[in-house]
Design a protein around this motif. Sequence first.
Motif, PDB file in Angstrom:
ATOM      1  N   GLY B 111      54.525 -18.553  -0.305  1.00  0.00           N
ATOM      2  CA  GLY B 111      54.553 -17.769   0.924  1.00  0.00           C
ATOM      3  C   GLY B 111      53.226 -17.078   1.154  1.00  0.00           C
ATOM      4  O   GLY B 111      52.724 -17.032   2.271  1.00  0.00           O
ATOM      5  N   ARG B 112      52.652 -16.577   0.066  1.00  0.00           N
ATOM      6  CA  ARG B 112      51.379 -15.864   0.184  1.00  0.00           C
ATOM      7  C   ARG B 112      50.304 -16.753   0.812  1.00  0.00           C
ATOM      8  O   ARG B 112      49.651 -16.378   1.777  1.00  0.00           O
ATOM      9  CB  ARG B 112      50.924 -15.398  -1.214  1.00  0.00           C
ATOM     10  CG  ARG B 112      49.626 -14.652  -1.238  1.00  0.00           C
ATOM     11  CD  ARG B 112      49.207 -14.360  -2.675  1.00  0.00           C
ATOM     12  NE  ARG B 112      50.193 -13.536  -3.372  1.00  0.00           N
ATOM     13  CZ  ARG B 112      50.233 -12.208  -3.304  1.00  0.00           C
ATOM     14  NH1 ARG B 112      49.344 -11.562  -2.602  1.00  0.00           N
ATOM     15  NH2 ARG B 112      51.153 -11.530  -3.949  1.00  0.00           N
ATOM     16  N   PHE B 139      57.131  -6.342   6.663  1.00  0.00           N
ATOM     17  CA  PHE B 139      57.879  -6.615   7.894  1.00  0.00           C
ATOM     18  C   PHE B 139      58.874  -7.756   7.685  1.00  0.00           C
ATOM     19  O   PHE B 139      59.997  -7.723   8.160  1.00  0.00           O
ATOM     20  CB  PHE B 139      56.908  -6.969   9.014  1.00  0.00           C
ATOM     21  CG  PHE B 139      57.542  -7.030  10.369  1.00  0.00           C
ATOM     22  CD1 PHE B 139      57.660  -5.889  11.144  1.00  0.00           C
ATOM     23  CD2 PHE B 139      58.033  -8.220  10.870  1.00  0.00           C
ATOM     24  CE1 PHE B 139      58.253  -5.931  12.387  1.00  0.00           C
ATOM     25  CE2 PHE B 139      58.638  -8.274  12.107  1.00  0.00           C
ATOM     26  CZ  PHE B 139      58.744  -7.119  12.869  1.00  0.00           C
ATOM     27  N   ALA B 140      58.451  -8.773   6.939  1.00  0.00           N
ATOM     28  CA  ALA B 140      59.298  -9.937   6.738  1.00  0.00           C
ATOM     29  C   ALA B 140      60.378  -9.687   5.685  1.00  0.00           C
ATOM     30  O   ALA B 140      61.264 -10.512   5.503  1.00  0.00           O
ATOM     31  CB  ALA B 140      58.453 -11.136   6.329  1.00  0.00           C
ATOM     32  N   GLU B 141      60.297  -8.549   5.006  1.00  0.00           N
ATOM     33  CA  GLU B 141      61.256  -8.187   3.957  1.00  0.00           C
ATOM     34  C   GLU B 141      61.289  -9.252   2.856  1.00  0.00           C
ATOM     35  O   GLU B 141      62.347  -9.688   2.426  1.00  0.00           O
ATOM     36  CB  GLU B 141      62.658  -7.992   4.555  1.00  0.00           C
ATOM     37  CG  GLU B 141      62.687  -6.957   5.663  1.00  0.00           C
ATOM     38  CD  GLU B 141      63.969  -6.980   6.490  1.00  0.00           C
ATOM     39  OE1 GLU B 141      64.894  -7.711   6.103  1.00  0.00           O
ATOM     40  OE2 GLU B 141      64.028  -6.284   7.498  1.00  0.00           O
ATOM     41  N   LEU B 142      60.107  -9.677   2.434  1.00  0.00           N
ATOM     42  CA  LEU B 142      60.044 -10.779   1.467  1.00  0.00           C
ATOM     43  C   LEU B 142      59.214 -10.421   0.236  1.00  0.00           C
ATOM     44  O   LEU B 142      58.660 -11.293  -0.412  1.00  0.00           O
ATOM     45  CB  LEU B 142      59.418 -12.016   2.136  1.00  0.00           C
ATOM     46  CG  LEU B 142      60.327 -12.784   3.079  1.00  0.00           C
ATOM     47  CD1 LEU B 142      59.549 -13.876   3.784  1.00  0.00           C
ATOM     48  CD2 LEU B 142      61.500 -13.391   2.335  1.00  0.00           C
ATOM     49  N   LYS B 143      59.141  -9.126  -0.068  1.00  0.00           N
ATOM     50  CA  LYS B 143      58.270  -8.681  -1.149  1.00  0.00           C
ATOM     51  C   LYS B 143      58.500  -9.470  -2.443  1.00  0.00           C
ATOM     52  O   LYS B 143      57.558  -9.851  -3.126  1.00  0.00           O
ATOM     53  CB  LYS B 143      58.524  -7.191  -1.403  1.00  0.00           C
ATOM     54  CG  LYS B 143      57.320  -6.488  -1.979  1.00  0.00           C
ATOM     55  CD  LYS B 143      57.425  -4.983  -1.783  1.00  0.00           C
ATOM     56  CE  LYS B 143      56.046  -4.410  -1.540  1.00  0.00           C
ATOM     57  NZ  LYS B 143      56.060  -3.215  -0.719  1.00  0.00           N
ATOM     58  N   ASP B 144      59.760  -9.698  -2.785  1.00  0.00           N
ATOM     59  CA  ASP B 144      60.061 -10.316  -4.079  1.00  0.00           C
ATOM     60  C   ASP B 144      59.849 -11.821  -4.089  1.00  0.00           C
ATOM     61  O   ASP B 144      59.848 -12.444  -5.137  1.00  0.00           O
ATOM     62  CB  ASP B 144      61.524 -10.026  -4.464  1.00  0.00           C
ATOM     63  CG  ASP B 144      61.765  -8.542  -4.594  1.00  0.00           C
ATOM     64  OD1 ASP B 144      60.789  -7.823  -4.876  1.00  0.00           O
ATOM     65  OD2 ASP B 144      62.914  -8.110  -4.412  1.00  0.00           O
ATOM     66  N   PHE B 145      59.701 -12.397  -2.922  1.00  0.00           N
ATOM     67  CA  PHE B 145      59.672 -13.860  -2.869  1.00  0.00           C
ATOM     68  C   PHE B 145      58.342 -14.413  -2.392  1.00  0.00           C
ATOM     69  O   PHE B 145      58.196 -15.611  -2.227  1.00  0.00           O
ATOM     70  CB  PHE B 145      60.769 -14.360  -1.924  1.00  0.00           C
ATOM     71  CG  PHE B 145      62.129 -13.859  -2.289  1.00  0.00           C
ATOM     72  CD1 PHE B 145      62.813 -14.416  -3.360  1.00  0.00           C
ATOM     73  CD2 PHE B 145      62.713 -12.813  -1.597  1.00  0.00           C
ATOM     74  CE1 PHE B 145      64.064 -13.953  -3.710  1.00  0.00           C
ATOM     75  CE2 PHE B 145      63.963 -12.344  -1.944  1.00  0.00           C
ATOM     76  CZ  PHE B 145      64.644 -12.923  -3.008  1.00  0.00           C
ATOM     77  N   ILE B 146      57.378 -13.519  -2.185  1.00  0.00           N
ATOM     78  CA  ILE B 146      56.175 -13.954  -1.486  1.00  0.00           C
ATOM     79  C   ILE B 146      55.383 -14.981  -2.295  1.00  0.00           C
ATOM     80  O   ILE B 146      54.637 -15.777  -1.755  1.00  0.00           O
ATOM     81  CB  ILE B 146      55.312 -12.731  -1.094  1.00  0.00           C
ATOM     82  CG1 ILE B 146      54.280 -13.109  -0.052  1.00  0.00           C
ATOM     83  CG2 ILE B 146      54.655 -12.088  -2.305  1.00  0.00           C
ATOM     84  CD1 ILE B 146      54.848 -13.549   1.266  1.00  0.00           C
ATOM     85  N   TYR B 153      62.671 -21.098   0.349  1.00  0.00           N
ATOM     86  CA  TYR B 153      63.146 -20.037   1.248  1.00  0.00           C
ATOM     87  C   TYR B 153      64.385 -20.486   2.005  1.00  0.00           C
ATOM     88  O   TYR B 153      64.537 -21.666   2.321  1.00  0.00           O
ATOM     89  CB  TYR B 153      62.065 -19.672   2.266  1.00  0.00           C
ATOM     90  CG  TYR B 153      60.939 -18.822   1.725  1.00  0.00           C
ATOM     91  CD1 TYR B 153      60.719 -18.715   0.361  1.00  0.00           C
ATOM     92  CD2 TYR B 153      60.100 -18.146   2.585  1.00  0.00           C
ATOM     93  CE1 TYR B 153      59.682 -17.951  -0.123  1.00  0.00           C
ATOM     94  CE2 TYR B 153      59.055 -17.377   2.108  1.00  0.00           C
ATOM     95  CZ  TYR B 153      58.845 -17.287   0.751  1.00  0.00           C
ATOM     96  OH  TYR B 153      57.826 -16.534   0.268  1.00  0.00           O
ATOM     97  N   SER B 154      65.221 -19.526   2.335  1.00  0.00           N
ATOM     98  CA  SER B 154      66.310 -19.821   3.267  1.00  0.00           C
ATOM     99  C   SER B 154      65.717 -19.879   4.666  1.00  0.00           C
ATOM    100  O   SER B 154      64.584 -19.433   4.898  1.00  0.00           O
ATOM    101  CB  SER B 154      67.357 -18.718   3.204  1.00  0.00           C
ATOM    102  OG  SER B 154      66.864 -17.563   3.844  1.00  0.00           O
ATOM    103  N   SER B 155      66.474 -20.450   5.613  1.00  0.00           N
ATOM    104  CA  SER B 155      65.892 -20.598   6.947  1.00  0.00           C
ATOM    105  C   SER B 155      65.606 -19.234   7.564  1.00  0.00           C
ATOM    106  O   SER B 155      64.635 -19.071   8.294  1.00  0.00           O
ATOM    107  CB  SER B 155      66.820 -21.416   7.839  1.00  0.00           C
ATOM    108  OG  SER B 155      68.090 -20.829   7.860  1.00  0.00           O
ATOM    109  N   GLY B 156      66.414 -18.249   7.219  1.00  0.00           N
ATOM    110  CA  GLY B 156      66.170 -16.911   7.747  1.00  0.00           C
ATOM    111  C   GLY B 156      64.866 -16.331   7.217  1.00  0.00           C
ATOM    112  O   GLY B 156      64.089 -15.747   7.958  1.00  0.00           O
ATOM    113  N   MET B 157      64.616 -16.539   5.914  1.00  0.00           N
ATOM    114  CA  MET B 157      63.377 -16.034   5.312  1.00  0.00           C
ATOM    115  C   MET B 157      62.171 -16.709   5.940  1.00  0.00           C
ATOM    116  O   MET B 157      61.158 -16.079   6.246  1.00  0.00           O
ATOM    117  CB  MET B 157      63.402 -16.310   3.801  1.00  0.00           C
ATOM    118  CG  MET B 157      64.399 -15.472   3.034  1.00  0.00           C
ATOM    119  SD  MET B 157      64.833 -16.248   1.471  1.00  0.00           S
ATOM    120  CE  MET B 157      63.475 -15.764   0.428  1.00  0.00           C
TER     121      MET B 157
END
Lengths: 264, 444
Positions: B111-112, B139-146, B153-157
Amino acid sequence: MFTNLAALRRYRGLIQTLVARDLKARYRGSVLGFFWSFINPLMLLVVYTFVFTVVMPTQHPVDIRPYALFFFCGILPWTWFSSSLSESANVLISGGNLIKKVLFPAEVLPIVSVLANMMHFFLGLPILVAFLIYYQRPLDPTELLWFPVIVLVQFIFTTGLALLLAALTVHFRDIKDILGNLLTLWFFSTPIIYSMQMAPEHYRWVLNINPMTHLAISYQEVLFHIGPHGHWKWLMALLGGSVLVFLAGYFVFDRLRDSFAEEV
Amino acid sequence: MTNAIDVVNVSKVYRRYARKKQFATLKSALLKGSLIRDLQPDETFPALRGVTFSVPKGCTYGIIGRNGSGKSTLLKCVAGITKPNEGTVKVNGRISALIELGAGFHPEISGRENVFINGIMLGLTKREIHRRFDEIVEFAELKDFIDAPVKTYSSGMYMRLGFAVAIHVDPEVLLIDEVLAVGDQSFTAKCLDKFAEFRRRNRTIMLVTHSLDLVEKFCDLALWLEKGKTLAEGEPKRVVASYLLDVGNAEEAEIAKTEVTKAAQVARDNAAGISNTAGQPSDVVNTPANMFQATEGRWGSREVEITEVTLHGPDGQVSHVFQSGDGMEVRVKTRVHVATNDFVFGVGLFNADGICCYGTNTNIEELQPDEISGEGMIGFQIANLDLVEGTYKIDVAAHKLDGYPYDYHRLLHTFRVKSRTKDVGIYRPRHRWNFTSNIRFKTP
């Protein structure tokens, strides 16, 4: 056309990042990672060695010994060339989502595949250096100055063809299939696994009209053959030709540009 | 005030190729020498026809219209992704188009890295992305998955990350194509906050959406596009209202069309009934076992025949779409083959779930039948159609006092009730709210 070409400079950063992404993503998930850049040409060498020693034993003439070194001088740039073209033919279609949804010049995509393959070519060079050291071949530093020029000529030539193929494949999907065979034919019409001298005299004209011949010979002269680079006149002519190919490729690409978003 | 977007007389024609030619190959094209001819389109489809509008700087501009009306094509023309065949598009300032979120994401890399690549594609420099990176991830609420590959990722992520990058490009002109349906309620609220912030900072937004509420609440101007043409432009409330009116009319036409086919069916049944002059109960066999089962159909002996059922609006015109609370009249034409003094007329209203909303007949209301003969007409007037929005069906019946059916039209006639209030249920009682002075609401 030329304003578009000039505007491309603004996308240097994007091209850089995409090339980096391409290199990163290519071997992501494979155990050996980017070592494949070395291993692939090595395995090709094994294949051809097997063919020429076991299947149809051939006595290589003295001027192309050691054969491994000679082979690498040709196969590394050839891999760059052929992978660039086969990737470019596909790149607009596989990147269709980008072209339809994001505003950026489409020529970035084929240029990125040419550049990414050039990086692979560079990554493969250490293996050539290793063989040079192993065989204790002397290198003439002044001759080496020609090396970047040859790379530049090949880059211009390849990019021109890549743009042309990328644009045409959008309209004629079957280019993808034809291309593989054409490249095989092209490979054997280029003095890579044999030398120019081994080719029958009355067919040499065929080799001479093949631009890749002169690139391969130039690489071989600079990196393999001892003695001055005698092929530079051909190379200069090819530089001119390559610029023309590039302009023609870019012209076709530019003309078809507006149809991409609808056709891919 | 300068305009952020100027669109002048823009037309866009899509070419359509016949299926066969689409798969024509280079080889066959060369062999037949038809390369040029094959490249000619067989058919053209105008997506936009002479659209002209301009968006002032700092304005939020909404574009509404039905599916296939050319909204997205217009957006793509403004974004510069496709070129119009005619006309000019001028955009002042850095533009960013949210057409598809995460369009450039590569599934294999993290993601990064994708944030960087996507950001650069959208026109940011590396340094700018570095500066905004934490904000984007936050903003994306993805700190743990970046740092996980995007393919996990799920489609929402995926969408959230795409949206976060796009919104942080901070363009002067932002184009949005129906992308607010991303993530849960709280994320949508966050997106709306971000838009509000954009507006405060005097950025220009052009929005393509089906959410009319959004247009009314957020937009300063609206444009209604229909079949590639501008039908209305200006104050959002007015544009939305005329759009809704048109949608109502279209529904009306749609229902009318099915009613016509049903009328034809009824006419055929009538003919069959007439040929059966012996007065035998021709369709009695079709009488459903359970009268309360909501299955469509028509049955009865046709001694008293219902030849036509029409619905009329308050203006007396035949109509199929009614505003909630309006008046409605059901007119029933009858033809009697055998004069009788034993007859009852009934009307029933059903909602789309088949629930009976109301039912009555002349017997229940203690009207004593005396005589019926020849041709006649019955009017059933409803003063106020106090129903919530939805599709309703009508039963109309003529039968004997003992239930023996003359002519029973079950659920054969459809109408639609429209309402701007999204209340629920079936029945809307006339009501008002009263509050003591310490309970206050904002005045709209």
